[in-house]
Design a protein around this motif. Structure first.
Motif, PDB file in Angstrom:
ATOM      1  N   ALA A 232       1.044  -0.967   0.115  1.00 23.68           N
ATOM      2  CA  ALA A 232       0.279  -0.067  -0.236  1.00 23.68           C
ATOM      3  C   ALA A 232       0.830   1.151   0.290  1.00 23.68           C
ATOM      4  CB  ALA A 232      -0.666   0.347   0.805  1.00 23.68           C
ATOM      5  N   ARG A 233       1.492   1.572   0.963  1.00 22.24           N
ATOM      6  CA  ARG A 233       2.543   2.351   0.539  1.00 22.24           C
ATOM      7  C   ARG A 233       3.252   2.525  -0.531  1.00 22.24           C
ATOM      8  NH1 ARG A 233       3.836   0.296   5.720  1.00 22.24           N
ATOM      9  NH2 ARG A 233       5.837  -1.086   5.215  1.00 22.24           N
ATOM     10  N   HIS A 234       3.734   1.229  -1.408  1.00 29.42           N
ATOM     11  CA  HIS A 234       4.980   1.641  -2.428  1.00 29.42           C
ATOM     12  C   HIS A 234       3.786   1.834  -3.855  1.00 29.42           C
ATOM     13  CE1 HIS A 234       7.517   0.146  -5.963  1.00 29.42           C
ATOM     14  NE2 HIS A 234       8.590   0.280  -4.791  1.00 29.42           N
ATOM     15  N   SER A 235       2.456   1.809  -3.837  1.00 26.64           N
ATOM     16  CA  SER A 235       1.833   1.845  -4.850  1.00 26.64           C
ATOM     17  C   SER A 235       1.244   3.348  -4.547  1.00 26.64           C
ATOM     18  CB  SER A 235       0.467   0.706  -4.943  1.00 26.64           C
ATOM     19  OG  SER A 235       0.138   0.467  -4.149  1.00 26.64           O
ATOM     20  N   GLY A 236       0.926   3.803  -2.844  1.00 25.40           N
ATOM     21  CA  GLY A 236      -0.005   4.605  -3.079  1.00 25.40           C
ATOM     22  C   GLY A 236      -1.554   4.486  -3.272  1.00 25.40           C
ATOM     23  N   VAL A 237      -1.726   3.162  -2.324  1.00 28.55           N
ATOM     24  CA  VAL A 237      -3.486   2.643  -3.238  1.00 28.55           C
ATOM     25  C   VAL A 237      -3.325   2.235  -1.573  1.00 28.55           C
ATOM     26  CG1 VAL A 237      -4.775   1.291  -3.951  1.00 28.55           C
ATOM     27  CG2 VAL A 237      -3.440   1.817  -5.763  1.00 28.55           C
ATOM     28  N   GLY A 238      -4.465   3.019  -1.160  1.00 29.89           N
ATOM     29  CA  GLY A 238      -5.260   1.998   0.367  1.00 29.89           C
ATOM     30  C   GLY A 238      -4.558   0.905   0.765  1.00 29.89           C
ATOM     31  N   ALA A 239      -4.478   0.205   1.330  1.00 34.01           N
ATOM     32  CA  ALA A 239      -4.787  -1.165   1.735  1.00 34.01           C
ATOM     33  C   ALA A 239      -6.555  -2.093   2.334  1.00 34.01           C
ATOM     34  CB  ALA A 239      -4.272  -1.177   3.319  1.00 34.01           C
ATOM     35  N   PRO A 240      -7.556  -1.534   2.648  1.00 34.98           N
ATOM     36  CA  PRO A 240      -8.414  -1.277   2.473  1.00 34.98           C
ATOM     37  C   PRO A 240      -8.975  -1.201   0.731  1.00 34.98           C
ATOM     38  CG  PRO A 240      -8.483   0.416   3.950  1.00 34.98           C
ATOM     39  CD  PRO A 240      -7.297   0.323   2.911  1.00 34.98           C
ATOM     40  N   THR A 241      -8.453  -0.532  -0.186  1.00 33.15           N
ATOM     41  CA  THR A 241      -9.068  -1.016  -2.414  1.00 33.15           C
ATOM     42  C   THR A 241      -8.088  -2.720  -1.944  1.00 33.15           C
ATOM     43  OG1 THR A 241      -9.178   1.197  -2.055  1.00 33.15           O
ATOM     44  CG2 THR A 241      -8.594  -0.235  -4.079  1.00 33.15           C
ATOM     45  N   ILE A 242      -6.785  -2.851  -1.313  1.00 35.39           N
ATOM     46  CA  ILE A 242      -6.180  -4.178  -1.819  1.00 35.39           C
ATOM     47  C   ILE A 242      -7.295  -4.908  -1.166  1.00 35.39           C
ATOM     48  CG2 ILE A 242      -4.114  -5.021  -1.480  1.00 35.39           C
ATOM     49  CD1 ILE A 242      -2.571  -2.289  -0.889  1.00 35.39           C
ATOM     50  N   TYR A 243      -7.380  -4.791  -0.483  1.00 35.54           N
ATOM     51  CA  TYR A 243      -7.947  -5.764  -0.038  1.00 35.54           C
ATOM     52  C   TYR A 243      -8.947  -5.774  -0.707  1.00 35.54           C
ATOM     53  CZ  TYR A 243      -5.095  -6.960   3.869  1.00 35.54           C
ATOM     54  OH  TYR A 243      -4.183  -7.669   4.929  1.00 35.54           O
ATOM     55  N   ARG A 244     -10.218  -5.041  -0.550  1.00 37.80           N
ATOM     56  CA  ARG A 244     -11.009  -5.447  -1.872  1.00 37.80           C
ATOM     57  C   ARG A 244     -11.093  -6.350  -2.999  1.00 37.80           C
ATOM     58  NH1 ARG A 244     -12.986  -0.020  -0.114  1.00 37.80           N
ATOM     59  NH2 ARG A 244     -12.062   0.936  -1.493  1.00 37.80           N
ATOM     60  N   ARG A 245      -9.735  -5.891  -3.386  1.00 37.28           N
ATOM     61  CA  ARG A 245      -9.550  -7.050  -4.483  1.00 37.28           C
ATOM     62  C   ARG A 245      -8.829  -7.761  -4.801  1.00 37.28           C
ATOM     63  NH1 ARG A 245      -9.968  -1.626  -5.901  1.00 37.28           N
ATOM     64  NH2 ARG A 245      -9.783  -0.707  -7.740  1.00 37.28           N
ATOM     65  N   TRP A 246      -7.772  -8.198  -3.460  1.00 40.85           N
ATOM     66  CA  TRP A 246      -7.329  -9.450  -3.419  1.00 40.85           C
ATOM     67  C   TRP A 246      -7.800  -9.697  -2.081  1.00 40.85           C
ATOM     68  CZ3 TRP A 246      -5.043  -5.693  -6.031  1.00 40.85           C
ATOM     69  CH2 TRP A 246      -4.555  -6.124  -7.537  1.00 40.85           C
ATOM     70  N   PRO A 247      -8.390 -10.550  -1.042  1.00 40.46           N
ATOM     71  CA  PRO A 247      -9.071 -10.959  -0.105  1.00 40.46           C
ATOM     72  C   PRO A 247      -7.910 -11.085   0.581  1.00 40.46           C
ATOM     73  CG  PRO A 247     -10.322 -11.849  -1.260  1.00 40.46           C
ATOM     74  CD  PRO A 247      -9.691 -10.879  -2.157  1.00 40.46           C
ATOM     75  N   ARG A 248      -7.105 -12.211   0.896  1.00 41.15           N
ATOM     76  CA  ARG A 248      -5.837 -12.756   1.235  1.00 41.15           C
ATOM     77  C   ARG A 248      -4.619 -12.040   0.441  1.00 41.15           C
ATOM     78  NH1 ARG A 248      -6.338 -18.591   3.110  1.00 41.15           N
ATOM     79  NH2 ARG A 248      -4.232 -18.161   3.105  1.00 41.15           N
TER      80      ARG A 248
END
Length: 200
Positions: A42-58
């Motif tokens: 999340a830090r490296h990409s600038g995409v928030g962790a909640p957004t990442i988890y919505r796309r990839w639950p694990r």
């Protein structure tokens, strides 16, 4: 194979997907499997962790996607004219795929973490196969003699398993170092096995 998840609701932003995948790959290379955490991605990409988890639950699903996304469109070898050349071509393609630095960094951790989840582990195996087994059997069957097509298919099915297993071990241990020798040796051994008259 498609991404690890299929979201509902608002359309996914492909730019965010690309940023997350690119960051995951980079962190796998720089920090290794354990260092490629969702927080770090999340830090490296600038995409928030909640957004990442919505796309990839694990986390493992994200790493799997990063490791195999580039392999989903790998071109499998066309007929090379004889069995040994075919087997060498397949070994070369598999080794190049599995020895990709990102895939090589991700696979040991994924295999370990998925051991406790048979469904995800089987999905990982299926994704690594990605339909290649059926193509392998179909394209090489014409080069393996036998009166019983089912026995020929069985031989090739076993040969595919050996090829994948040996190539995975080579890729994880040595990468592409010694590639030509490995591919020659593997093709020679599998050719001898497939043409053996003592097969039962």
């Amino acid at each position: 194979m498609t991404s690890a998840t299929s979201g509902t609701g608002r359309p996914r932003d492909p730019e965010k997907d690309r940023a997350v995948i690119a960051s995951t790959k980079q962190l796998l290379l720089d920090e290794g499997y354990r260092g490629a955490t969702v927080a770090a991605i999340a830090r490296h990409s600038g995409v928030g962790a909640p957004t990442i988890y919505r796309r990839w639950p694990r986390r493992e699903m994200l790493i799997e996607d990063a490791a195999f996304r580039q392999t989903d469109s790998v071109s499998l070898p066309e007929d090379q004219g004889d069995l040994k050349r075919n087997l060498r071509a397949w070994a070369t393609v598999f080794l190049a795929t599995l020895a990709d630095p990102v895939t090589r960094a991700a696979l040991p951790g994924l295999i370990s973490d998925y051991q406790q989840d048979p469904e995800l582990y089987q999905r990982l195996l299926d994704r690594a196969d990605s339909g290649a087994r059926a193509v392998f059997v179909e394209r090489l069957a014409v080069h393996v003699s036998g009166d019983d097509p089912a026995q020929v298919e069985q031989r090739l099915d076993v040969a595919f398993d050996i090829l994948v297993g040996q190539t995975l071990l080579q890729a994880l241990t040595f990468g592409e170092t010694g590639r030509d020798e490995f591919c020659d040796r593997t093709a020679q051994a599998l050719t001898a096995m497939l043409l053996s008259q003592t097969w039962t």
